[in-house]
Write a protein that holds these residues in place. Sequence first.
Motif, PDB file in Angstrom:
ATOM      1  N   ARG A   1      -4.721  56.761 -12.926  1.00 49.50           N
ATOM      2  CA  ARG A   1      -5.672  57.844 -12.622  1.00 49.50           C
ATOM      3  C   ARG A   1      -6.512  57.487 -11.407  1.00 49.50           C
TER       4      ARG A   1
ATOM      5  N   TRP B   1      -6.800  67.723 -15.641  1.00 49.77           N
ATOM      6  CA  TRP B   1      -7.228  67.413 -17.002  1.00 49.77           C
ATOM      7  C   TRP B   1      -7.091  65.909 -17.237  1.00 49.77           C
ATOM      8  N   ASN B   2      -5.933  65.368 -16.875  1.00 55.43           N
ATOM      9  CA  ASN B   2      -5.679  63.941 -17.038  1.00 55.43           C
ATOM     10  C   ASN B   2      -6.628  63.106 -16.174  1.00 55.43           C
TER      11      ASN B   2
ATOM     12  N   GLY C   1      -3.122  70.639 -15.303  1.00 52.60           N
ATOM     13  CA  GLY C   1      -2.833  69.587 -16.270  1.00 52.60           C
ATOM     14  C   GLY C   1      -3.113  68.206 -15.706  1.00 52.60           C
ATOM     15  N   ALA C   2      -2.761  68.006 -14.451  1.00 51.96           N
ATOM     16  CA  ALA C   2      -3.045  66.719 -13.814  1.00 51.96           C
ATOM     17  C   ALA C   2      -4.551  66.514 -13.650  1.00 51.96           C
TER      18      ALA C   2
ATOM     19  N   ASN D   1     -13.605  67.791 -20.255  1.00 48.65           N
ATOM     20  CA  ASN D   1     -13.844  66.422 -19.793  1.00 48.65           C
ATOM     21  C   ASN D   1     -14.975  66.368 -18.770  1.00 48.65           C
TER      22      ASN D   1
ATOM     23  N   ALA E   1     -10.401  62.508 -17.154  1.00 52.39           N
ATOM     24  CA  ALA E   1     -10.735  61.590 -18.241  1.00 52.39           C
ATOM     25  C   ALA E   1     -11.366  60.301 -17.720  1.00 52.39           C
TER      26      ALA E   1
ATOM     27  N   CYS F   1      -5.052  74.150 -19.874  1.00 52.79           N
ATOM     28  CA  CYS F   1      -5.292  72.949 -19.081  1.00 52.79           C
ATOM     29  C   CYS F   1      -6.647  73.006 -18.377  1.00 52.79           C
TER      30      CYS F   1
ATOM     31  N   ASN G   1      -2.251  56.172 -17.621  1.00 57.24           N
ATOM     32  CA  ASN G   1      -3.184  55.087 -17.844  1.00 57.24           C
ATOM     33  C   ASN G   1      -4.294  55.143 -16.813  1.00 57.24           C
ATOM     34  N   ASP G   2      -5.385  54.486 -17.119  1.00 58.86           N
ATOM     35  CA  ASP G   2      -6.582  54.614 -16.284  1.00 58.86           C
ATOM     36  C   ASP G   2      -6.372  54.075 -14.873  1.00 58.86           C
TER      37      ASP G   2
END
Length: 120
Positions: free
Chosen positions: A5, A37-38, A34-35, A79, A41, A72, A1-2
């Motif tokens: 992040r 990438w998350n 991958g992290a 993004n 966002a 990833c 969730n934002d």
Amino acid sequence: NDDNRVAIAAAGGAEVLVSLARDGNERQKERAAGALWNLSANDDNEAAIVAAGGIEVLVSLARDGNEGQKECAAAALRNLAYNDDNKEAIVAAGGIEVLVSLARDGNERQKERAAGALWN
């Protein structure tokens, strides 16, 4: 969730993850990409990733990484490419050639992520 992040980035997570994506073992590099990438966002996290040298590291992984690292990294670059300054940095890091190559020769998910980065 934002909120998570933002909390990760505020705790210095972007710098740690960029370092791990650059210098970790194969599994650590994939997880770190991958992290990133998350985290990428979130607009506020983009600056932290870029300031930590993330674009260069992600371009390198998209070019030279294993299958998961490439996917990833391309997704994180997708993004980051929403921002015009980041687009220029991706170009300067040699990202266009890497992403075109991945869109042409990668697996299905890599092609999708790379095409998304090029589209942005």
